[in-house]
Design a protein around this motif. Sequence first.
Motif, PDB file in Angstrom:
ATOM      1  N   ASN A 114       8.044 -24.435  -3.246  1.00 32.08           N
ATOM      2  CA  ASN A 114       7.251 -25.250  -2.332  1.00 32.08           C
ATOM      3  C   ASN A 114       6.603 -26.405  -3.091  1.00 32.08           C
ATOM      4  OD1 ASN A 114       7.118 -23.520   0.313  1.00 32.08           O
ATOM      5  ND2 ASN A 114       6.849 -22.111  -1.397  1.00 32.08           N
ATOM      6  N   PRO A 115       7.411 -27.363  -3.571  1.00 30.93           N
ATOM      7  CA  PRO A 115       6.857 -28.463  -4.356  1.00 30.93           C
ATOM      8  C   PRO A 115       5.815 -29.232  -3.549  1.00 30.93           C
ATOM      9  CG  PRO A 115       9.196 -28.830  -3.899  1.00 30.93           C
ATOM     10  CD  PRO A 115       8.823 -27.508  -3.323  1.00 30.93           C
ATOM     11  N   GLY A 116       4.747 -29.594  -4.230  1.00 34.12           N
ATOM     12  CA  GLY A 116       3.658 -30.313  -3.563  1.00 34.12           C
ATOM     13  C   GLY A 116       2.636 -29.385  -2.934  1.00 34.12           C
ATOM     14  N   GLY A 117       2.949 -28.097  -2.860  1.00 38.61           N
ATOM     15  CA  GLY A 117       2.009 -27.137  -2.299  1.00 38.61           C
ATOM     16  C   GLY A 117       0.868 -26.876  -3.276  1.00 38.61           C
ATOM     17  N   ILE A 118      -0.315 -26.591  -2.762  1.00 35.60           N
ATOM     18  CA  ILE A 118      -1.475 -26.339  -3.636  1.00 35.60           C
ATOM     19  C   ILE A 118      -2.049 -24.941  -3.398  1.00 35.60           C
ATOM     20  CG2 ILE A 118      -2.113 -28.750  -3.978  1.00 35.60           C
ATOM     21  CD1 ILE A 118      -4.220 -28.322  -1.738  1.00 35.60           C
ATOM     22  N   ARG A 119      -1.216 -24.027  -2.945  1.00 36.99           N
ATOM     23  CA  ARG A 119      -1.674 -22.666  -2.684  1.00 36.99           C
ATOM     24  C   ARG A 119      -2.091 -21.957  -3.967  1.00 36.99           C
ATOM     25  NH1 ARG A 119       1.796 -18.053   0.568  1.00 36.99           N
ATOM     26  NH2 ARG A 119       0.177 -16.450   0.575  1.00 36.99           N
ATOM     27  N   PHE A 120      -1.327 -22.123  -5.038  1.00 36.49           N
ATOM     28  CA  PHE A 120      -1.614 -21.470  -6.316  1.00 36.49           C
ATOM     29  C   PHE A 120      -1.754 -22.543  -7.388  1.00 36.49           C
ATOM     30  CE2 PHE A 120       1.200 -18.519  -3.927  1.00 36.49           C
ATOM     31  CZ  PHE A 120       0.233 -17.572  -3.618  1.00 36.49           C
ATOM     32  N   VAL A 121      -2.905 -22.572  -8.079  1.00 36.63           N
ATOM     33  CA  VAL A 121      -3.182 -23.598  -9.083  1.00 36.63           C
ATOM     34  C   VAL A 121      -3.619 -22.958 -10.397  1.00 36.63           C
ATOM     35  CG1 VAL A 121      -3.800 -25.352  -7.376  1.00 36.63           C
ATOM     36  CG2 VAL A 121      -5.565 -23.856  -8.281  1.00 36.63           C
ATOM     37  N   SER A 122      -3.579 -23.743 -11.475  1.00 39.44           N
ATOM     38  CA  SER A 122      -4.021 -23.287 -12.785  1.00 39.44           C
ATOM     39  C   SER A 122      -5.539 -23.410 -12.912  1.00 39.44           C
ATOM     40  CB  SER A 122      -3.374 -24.125 -13.890  1.00 39.44           C
ATOM     41  OG  SER A 122      -2.038 -23.769 -14.060  1.00 39.44           O
ATOM     42  N   ASP A 123      -6.079 -22.678 -13.880  1.00 43.34           N
ATOM     43  CA  ASP A 123      -7.496 -22.837 -14.214  1.00 43.34           C
ATOM     44  C   ASP A 123      -7.701 -24.226 -14.790  1.00 43.34           C
ATOM     45  OD1 ASP A 123      -7.974 -20.185 -13.527  1.00 43.34           O
ATOM     46  OD2 ASP A 123      -7.846 -19.471 -15.599  1.00 43.34           O
ATOM     47  N   PRO A 124      -8.862 -24.845 -14.536  1.00 40.88           N
ATOM     48  CA  PRO A 124      -9.134 -26.132 -15.186  1.00 40.88           C
ATOM     49  C   PRO A 124      -9.312 -25.934 -16.689  1.00 40.88           C
ATOM     50  CG  PRO A 124     -11.051 -25.385 -13.945  1.00 40.88           C
ATOM     51  CD  PRO A 124      -9.943 -24.409 -13.682  1.00 40.88           C
ATOM     52  N   LEU A 125      -8.953 -26.952 -17.465  1.00 45.00           N
ATOM     53  CA  LEU A 125      -9.139 -26.885 -18.917  1.00 45.00           C
ATOM     54  C   LEU A 125     -10.619 -26.816 -19.250  1.00 45.00           C
ATOM     55  CD1 LEU A 125      -6.577 -29.481 -20.281  1.00 45.00           C
ATOM     56  CD2 LEU A 125      -6.521 -27.022 -20.555  1.00 45.00           C
ATOM     57  N   LYS A 126     -10.966 -25.979 -20.192  1.00 44.18           N
ATOM     58  CA  LYS A 126     -12.352 -25.907 -20.676  1.00 44.18           C
ATOM     59  C   LYS A 126     -12.612 -27.104 -21.576  1.00 44.18           C
ATOM     60  CE  LYS A 126     -12.865 -21.338 -19.613  1.00 44.18           C
ATOM     61  NZ  LYS A 126     -13.698 -20.793 -18.665  1.00 44.18           N
ATOM     62  N   SER A 127     -13.759 -27.716 -21.476  1.00 47.58           N
ATOM     63  CA  SER A 127     -14.058 -28.895 -22.290  1.00 47.58           C
ATOM     64  C   SER A 127     -14.089 -28.530 -23.761  1.00 47.58           C
ATOM     65  CB  SER A 127     -15.396 -29.499 -21.873  1.00 47.58           C
ATOM     66  OG  SER A 127     -16.430 -28.574 -22.077  1.00 47.58           O
ATOM     67  N   GLY A 128     -13.481 -29.393 -24.573  1.00 53.28           N
ATOM     68  CA  GLY A 128     -13.482 -29.193 -26.019  1.00 53.28           C
ATOM     69  C   GLY A 128     -12.401 -28.271 -26.522  1.00 53.28           C
ATOM     70  N   LYS A 129     -11.590 -27.718 -25.646  1.00 51.03           N
ATOM     71  CA  LYS A 129     -10.538 -26.799 -26.089  1.00 51.03           C
ATOM     72  C   LYS A 129      -9.182 -27.385 -25.733  1.00 51.03           C
ATOM     73  CE  LYS A 129     -13.113 -22.544 -25.919  1.00 51.03           C
ATOM     74  NZ  LYS A 129     -13.131 -21.166 -25.490  1.00 51.03           N
ATOM     75  N   GLY A 130      -8.285 -27.375 -26.698  1.00 51.73           N
ATOM     76  CA  GLY A 130      -6.930 -27.840 -26.462  1.00 51.73           C
ATOM     77  C   GLY A 130      -6.065 -26.750 -25.884  1.00 51.73           C
ATOM     78  N   ARG A 131      -4.827 -27.061 -25.634  1.00 56.60           N
ATOM     79  CA  ARG A 131      -3.916 -26.093 -25.038  1.00 56.60           C
ATOM     80  C   ARG A 131      -3.232 -25.212 -26.072  1.00 56.60           C
ATOM     81  NH1 ARG A 131      -3.300 -26.522 -19.720  1.00 56.60           N
ATOM     82  NH2 ARG A 131      -1.461 -25.189 -19.781  1.00 56.60           N
ATOM     83  N   ASP A 132      -3.292 -25.579 -27.367  1.00 53.89           N
ATOM     84  CA  ASP A 132      -2.624 -24.754 -28.366  1.00 53.89           C
ATOM     85  C   ASP A 132      -3.643 -23.898 -29.104  1.00 53.89           C
ATOM     86  OD1 ASP A 132      -3.871 -26.583 -29.981  1.00 53.89           O
ATOM     87  OD2 ASP A 132      -2.063 -27.260 -30.986  1.00 53.89           O
ATOM     88  N   HIS A 133      -3.154 -22.864 -29.732  1.00 55.54           N
ATOM     89  CA  HIS A 133      -4.040 -21.910 -30.409  1.00 55.54           C
ATOM     90  C   HIS A 133      -4.110 -22.148 -31.897  1.00 55.54           C
ATOM     91  CE1 HIS A 133      -4.436 -19.537 -26.792  1.00 55.54           C
ATOM     92  NE2 HIS A 133      -3.132 -19.704 -26.610  1.00 55.54           N
ATOM     93  N   ALA A 134      -3.328 -23.058 -32.411  1.00 57.04           N
ATOM     94  CA  ALA A 134      -3.271 -23.284 -33.853  1.00 57.04           C
ATOM     95  C   ALA A 134      -4.396 -24.193 -34.318  1.00 57.04           C
ATOM     96  CB  ALA A 134      -1.939 -23.877 -34.254  1.00 57.04           C
TER      97      ALA A 134
END
Length: 84
Positions: free
Chosen positions: A64-84
Amino acid sequence: MSTRRPAPAPTGPPAVPVHLLDWRDGAHFTRPERCVLCQRTTPLRSHDGEPVHKTCAETWNAANPGGIRFVSDPLKSGKGRDHA
């Protein structure tokens, strides 16, 4: 005695690309209920409180492209997406 044959493995990538959801927040976990999409038990909840497996939600989003039923958590400020 009948022998079950395993299902054939998928050939190639999925027909629709699946965008992975980021559901790291503990608010996504609660008592088990039936998934609204596959009817199997899950402790996960969407942002709207719907009981749903993360993989079911990702598959629904891809279908269902364009649908907003299921979304990701917003990024926390100051934290990147990688763990390294």
